[in-house]
Every structure is written in C-alpha cells, then in structure tokens.
Design an enzyme around this catalytic site. Structure first.
Site, PDB file in Angstrom:
ATOM      1  N   THR A   1       0.844  -1.189   0.000  1.00 43.47           N
ATOM      2  CA  THR A   1       0.000   0.000   0.000  1.00 43.47           C
ATOM      3  C   THR A   1       0.882   1.243   0.000  1.00 43.47           C
ATOM      4  O   THR A   1       1.929   1.258   0.637  1.00 43.47           O
ATOM      5  CB  THR A   1      -0.911   0.016   1.239  1.00 43.47           C
ATOM      6  OG1 THR A   1      -1.829  -1.085   1.152  1.00 43.47           O
ATOM      7  CG2 THR A   1      -1.702   1.307   1.360  1.00 43.47           C
TER       8      THR A   1
ATOM      9  N   GLY B   1       6.293  -0.866  -0.543  1.00 42.95           N
ATOM     10  CA  GLY B   1       7.171   0.275  -0.350  1.00 42.95           C
ATOM     11  C   GLY B   1       7.606   0.387   1.095  1.00 42.95           C
ATOM     12  O   GLY B   1       7.336  -0.491   1.924  1.00 42.95           O
TER      13      GLY B   1
ATOM     14  N   LYS C   1       7.352   1.396   8.263  1.00 40.33           N
ATOM     15  CA  LYS C   1       6.216   1.414   7.364  1.00 40.33           C
ATOM     16  C   LYS C   1       4.980   1.864   8.132  1.00 40.33           C
ATOM     17  O   LYS C   1       4.963   1.817   9.356  1.00 40.33           O
ATOM     18  CB  LYS C   1       5.976   0.025   6.761  1.00 40.33           C
ATOM     19  CG  LYS C   1       7.056  -0.390   5.751  1.00 40.33           C
ATOM     20  CD  LYS C   1       6.797  -1.751   5.154  1.00 40.33           C
ATOM     21  CE  LYS C   1       5.424  -1.903   4.562  1.00 40.33           C
ATOM     22  NZ  LYS C   1       5.096  -0.871   3.532  1.00 40.33           N
TER      23      LYS C   1
ATOM     24  N   GLY D   1       3.056   4.777   6.836  1.00 38.44           N
ATOM     25  CA  GLY D   1       2.644   6.118   6.444  1.00 38.44           C
ATOM     26  C   GLY D   1       1.283   6.142   5.778  1.00 38.44           C
ATOM     27  O   GLY D   1       0.567   7.139   5.832  1.00 38.44           O
TER      28      GLY D   1
ATOM     29  N   GLU E   1      -0.072  -4.977   6.176  1.00 34.34           N
ATOM     30  CA  GLU E   1       1.204  -5.086   5.469  1.00 34.34           C
ATOM     31  C   GLU E   1       2.153  -6.052   6.173  1.00 34.34           C
ATOM     32  O   GLU E   1       2.809  -6.869   5.532  1.00 34.34           O
ATOM     33  CB  GLU E   1       1.854  -3.705   5.348  1.00 34.34           C
ATOM     34  CG  GLU E   1       1.167  -2.791   4.354  1.00 34.34           C
ATOM     35  CD  GLU E   1       1.744  -1.383   4.362  1.00 34.34           C
ATOM     36  OE1 GLU E   1       1.673  -0.714   3.318  1.00 34.34           O
ATOM     37  OE2 GLU E   1       2.258  -0.941   5.413  1.00 34.34           O
TER      38      GLU E   1
END
Length: 262
Positions: A33, A90, A102, A104, A111
C-alpha cells in the site's frame, strides 16, 4: 505520462517496474500500500494483460484491492492464499540492514501480516527513503480506539527508558476526526527522530496493552529495489550481500499512467 513525472515519481516508477520482474507465472503475490506500491500494481496489471501472466494477488488495504481489480488482477484473501511466494511493498524508511519503518499509509498491520506470510519480501523505494538510522520518519503504532489516550500515555512513559532521541506522540487525524484503519483502529505517530535499538523497541512496543502492531519491520525484507530519477535502479540482496545496477527506459503508456491518483 512519464515525461510529465517528477524525478521522485520517475524513481518510484522504475523501482516498481523492476520489482515486477520478480513475479512469475502461478505465483501468489502480496501487494503493498502507498504511492510506490500503486506504481507496482499498475505495472503488474500491464504485465498480466500483455504477457498473460497468471497470478493471484493478496492486497494489504482496501484501496490497493480496488486498484488491483481496476487493472485486472485476480484478487483473493490471505486466508484463501494461505501462504505467499512474494510480497512487493514500499517503505517510509529503510536502513543498511534492511530494517524498515512502514505505516505512512495507515496499513501497517495488514502489510506486516502479508509480508511475514511470504517466502520473500521485496521493498521498492527511491533513494530519499534510505537512512543510516531509522527514526526521522514518525513511527506509526496501530492501537485500538478503546482507551487510546491511556495507551498513548503508557507509550510515552515507556519511551523515557529507551534509546530514542524524541518522545513526542500524536494521534493521526483524518481532517477533524481521528483516522481509522481498515481494521477499525487508530494510529499513533511516534516522533522519535532516532531509534538506537530497533529490535528492542519493536518488541517492547507490542507488549503495551492497547497496541495492536508497530511499524518497525525487522528481519522481514530480503531485497530492496532503489529507483533513481534518471532511470537507474539498484537491486540489493541481503542474503548474498550483492548490489546490481540496471537502467530502465521510460515508455509512455496511457493505460499505465492514466488516473493514477495515489
């Protein structure tokens, strides 16, 4: 069009396009995401359409699921997949040991579940996300809404005894109201500036009542693909400590770049 992209967006695009090369026919693939992951989903959809690749995709958020379906991917749940061959996602920060921050995009819980249910995690990023020490980007913490202010106070008290530079915390908002994740939880952002002991912090945070999960991804990522605005990409593999460099040409594609709102 690629000619209209900023250097950062070009870097994200080439990293995403290179990472899609890891996807093979028949794979079950976790889809991350965020803005860079959105490029990857678009690139993967193009490969599926043009090359007839047969994959099953497990998204890490409702918005990634919607985009994946829009580009023609076969979307299934993690329960249906059971285990994944690969996850591509990402990161907000990545250090030289491939530890990540991670969350954000407020999807850190799904995730992390998806990434840890995969044989391999490939992280796609631009060079601006590389850091010597994690912590400049606020560390997201997913907490249940019940008693969140008590949870916040417990977190702040705990931070006093740990090797971090900053100790300010804030509730992430969505306009004038608290943000809710896909799982119905809140996000606390920890403004730590520098994290001295990543493993210790990740372990201690998850012991606090009310905390669901933290945004530190430790010993999960295997490969980092770093994109640059001039089309260069670096593939860094933790297992064999190798670095390989490539360059991708920009090819304009209306289908790939139209309506990319992330």
């Amino acid at each position: 069009m690629t000619g209209e992209l900023s250097p950062i967006d070009k870097a994200k695009f080439v990293a995403a396009k290179k990472a899609v090369e890891f996807v093979e026919d028949g794979m079950r693939v976790g889809l991350g995401t965020g803005s860079t992951a959105a490029w990857m989903v678009r690139c993967l959809g193009e490969v599926v359409r043009e090359e007839g690749l047969r994959i099953r995709a497990v998204p890490t958020s409702a918005r990634t699921a919607a985009l994946a379906r829009d580009v023609g991917l076969d979307v299934i749940s993690l329960d249906e997949a059971r285990w994944l061959d690969l996850t591509i996602d990402g990161a907000d920060e990545v250090d030289h040991e491939f530890n990540l921050i991670k969350g954000g995009g407020a999807a850190l819980l799904q995730e992390k579940i998806v990434a840890t249910a995969s044989d391999r995690m490939v992280v796609i990023t631009d060079a601006s996300k590389e850091v010597e020490t994690l912590g400049a980007f606020p560390l997201p913490l997913e907490v249940i809404p019940f008693g969140w202010q008590t949870t916040k106070a417990l977190v702040e008290e705990m931070l006093d005894s740990l090797d971090v530079m900053g100790r300010t915390t804030s509730l992430r908002m969505n306009g004038a109201a608290p943000l809710f994740t896909d799982e119905g939880n809140h996000i606390l952002d920890l403004h730590l500036n520098r994290i001295g002991n990543v493993r210790q912090l990740a372990m201690v945070l998850n012991q606090i009542p009310g905390v669901v999960e933290n945004g530190l991804f430790v010993d999960i990522c295997d490969t980092v693909v770093v994109g640059y605005g001039d089309g260069r990409v670096q593939l860094r593999d933790l297992n064999d400590n190798s670095i390989r460099e490539d360059r991708l040409e920009f090819v304009e594609s209306d289908n790939l770049f139209a309506d990319l709102g992330d």
